[in-house]
Design a protein around this motif. Sequence first.
Motif, mmCIF file in Angstrom:
data_model
loop_
_atom_site.group_PDB
_atom_site.id
_atom_site.type_symbol
_atom_site.label_atom_id
_atom_site.label_comp_id
_atom_site.label_asym_id
_atom_site.label_seq_id
_atom_site.Cartn_x
_atom_site.Cartn_y
_atom_site.Cartn_z
ATOM 1 N N TYR A 113 35.854 48.276 28.583
ATOM 2 C CA TYR A 113 36.311 48.899 29.824
ATOM 3 C C TYR A 113 35.844 48.078 31.036
ATOM 4 O O TYR A 113 34.667 47.734 31.155
ATOM 5 N N GLY A 114 36.789 47.770 31.913
ATOM 6 C CA GLY A 114 36.503 46.957 33.096
ATOM 7 C C GLY A 114 36.927 45.515 32.959
ATOM 8 O O GLY A 114 36.904 44.763 33.937
ATOM 9 N N SER A 133 40.147 44.809 35.337
ATOM 10 C CA SER A 133 39.907 44.907 36.779
ATOM 11 C C SER A 133 38.648 44.179 37.232
ATOM 12 O O SER A 133 38.407 44.042 38.432
ATOM 13 N N ARG A 151 35.557 45.257 36.764
ATOM 14 C CA ARG A 151 34.586 46.241 37.255
ATOM 15 C C ARG A 151 33.570 46.570 36.177
ATOM 16 O O ARG A 151 33.894 46.667 35.000
ATOM 17 N N PHE A 189 43.600 49.018 38.888
ATOM 18 C CA PHE A 189 42.573 50.034 38.659
ATOM 19 C C PHE A 189 42.922 51.268 39.474
ATOM 20 O O PHE A 189 43.250 51.161 40.656
ATOM 21 N N PRO A 190 42.903 52.437 38.840
ATOM 22 C CA PRO A 190 42.457 52.669 37.468
ATOM 23 C C PRO A 190 43.558 52.668 36.408
ATOM 24 O O PRO A 190 43.268 52.655 35.219
ATOM 25 N N GLU A 243 43.759 49.638 33.896
ATOM 26 C CA GLU A 243 42.469 49.585 33.196
ATOM 27 C C GLU A 243 42.381 50.703 32.165
ATOM 28 O O GLU A 243 41.930 50.492 31.028
ATOM 29 N N ASN A 244 42.813 51.887 32.547
ATOM 30 C CA ASN A 244 42.769 53.026 31.638
ATOM 31 C C ASN A 244 43.774 52.881 30.496
ATOM 32 O O ASN A 244 43.509 53.299 29.363
#
Length: 493
Positions: free
Chosen positions: A151-152, A155, A157, A231-232, A235-236
């Motif tokens: 995750y991230g 993006s 992050r 994002f989000p 990313e999700n």
Amino acid sequence: MLIYNSQTHKKQELVPVEPDHISMYVCGPTVYDQIHIGNGRTFLSFDVIRRYLIYKGYQVTFAQNLTDVDDKIIQRASEEGVSAAELARTYSDAFIEQMDRLGVLAPDIRPRATQEIDAMIDMISGLIDQGHAYSADNGDVYFSVRSCETYGNLSGRNVDELLVGARIEENTDKNDPLDFALWKAAKPGEPAWESPWGLGRPGWHTECSAMVHRYLGTPIDIHGGGSDLIFPHHENECAQATSCWHEPLANLWMHTGMLRVDGEKMSKSLGNFYTLKEVLDRYPADALRLLMLQTHYRSPLDFSFSRLEGTCQSLERLRGTVKNLKWAAEQSEDASGQDAQAAQELAAAIDEARSAFVGAMDDDFNTSAALAAIFALATKANTYLDQAKNQVSTSVTLRAMDTLIELLGVLGVESVRPADNEYPLEVVELAREVAGYEGNDPTEAVSALIEARAQARQEKNWATADAIRDGINALGLVVEDTAAGTRITRQQA
């Protein structure tokens, strides 16, 4: 072909999952209102990318969803006193209409979220079974962000840093403030579907991942959208796909830059917010395409009506060049008068333009440079016509015309193409009335009208000459007196 990957922040070679085939998904709109010109810029950009991939010989399977259930739809429907389904249908149809007006090709697959609930439930169930999601007591289902090690990655992050300074809605049903909804429990009056967790509806991020997997499989070659979706939303999407199916959702992530108006962020409060429909009601679609394609798709686009007026003029110049090439080839006289060197120079310019166009588009779809190659060819073609008058090389002249039409067609600019039926049948009747024409061929009738008008002007019979011109104009045609002679063409819309 090099394409910039938003995930790796560098250009990389396009290597399809399947040879000679590209699977491509672009997030569609949430249909609660007319789309704005910024949305239009994104969809136009990916239309050109798709067209160019087809031009290069790829078989492209293009999918784009319609988000027809969402908080915004429910809120707007309540404000207008209609059902969410009715509102979504209205603006789904409006979106499709505006895409057609803009010249955006229809997707091969256009799933609507409300028709794909089973696929979403299957994905959510898989995530729960694998420990990446959980059901809350109130019937909501959440994705566990910290369960996804990647995750991230899209993006850039860091999960631990997301909480710092972030405004996250307090929700005691979540295990972690960063977790996001996969399924939302039904509320009174809202659209809802049966599920293992009770009546409810999918979360926004759930929809695209499930539809991509169902229709295209994973990983797909290209996933695209506006840069505001990185994002989000995207990313999700990535997190759900890698957690559920243990493979990337897409190998290439592409994102368009944002649109500004006169150098400022577009917003209703500033009075500079324009829907795509508003603009297309006032200006030709191809002029808007030219304006938007003058800026690379990843760069911010500065829109202004003064710039759009300028591209209207540019479009007319391109139309004029194509029309002049066609007319010159049809009127060409004895080849002995041709300037062979000038024809050779134009032939070389055609090859140079094609090479420059392909080189620009192969380098991350650089439409700005591609357009520059087209306009350079148009300039050289006009110079050639001015020099050659009506003694052009027919083959080279037609090849220049065909090349301009072809390359502009790759960019979706189709209005430069001469009409197959240049003259309406009514022109025959006019020629019979005012020029004594006795045949039935529209092209011959136009020649008779040109000759009759020229004779009237020579005799200084201005009333007759004007009457012929007015009759021609009334048929949607226009008389053009050029250095190479008089011609009659269709009026441009």
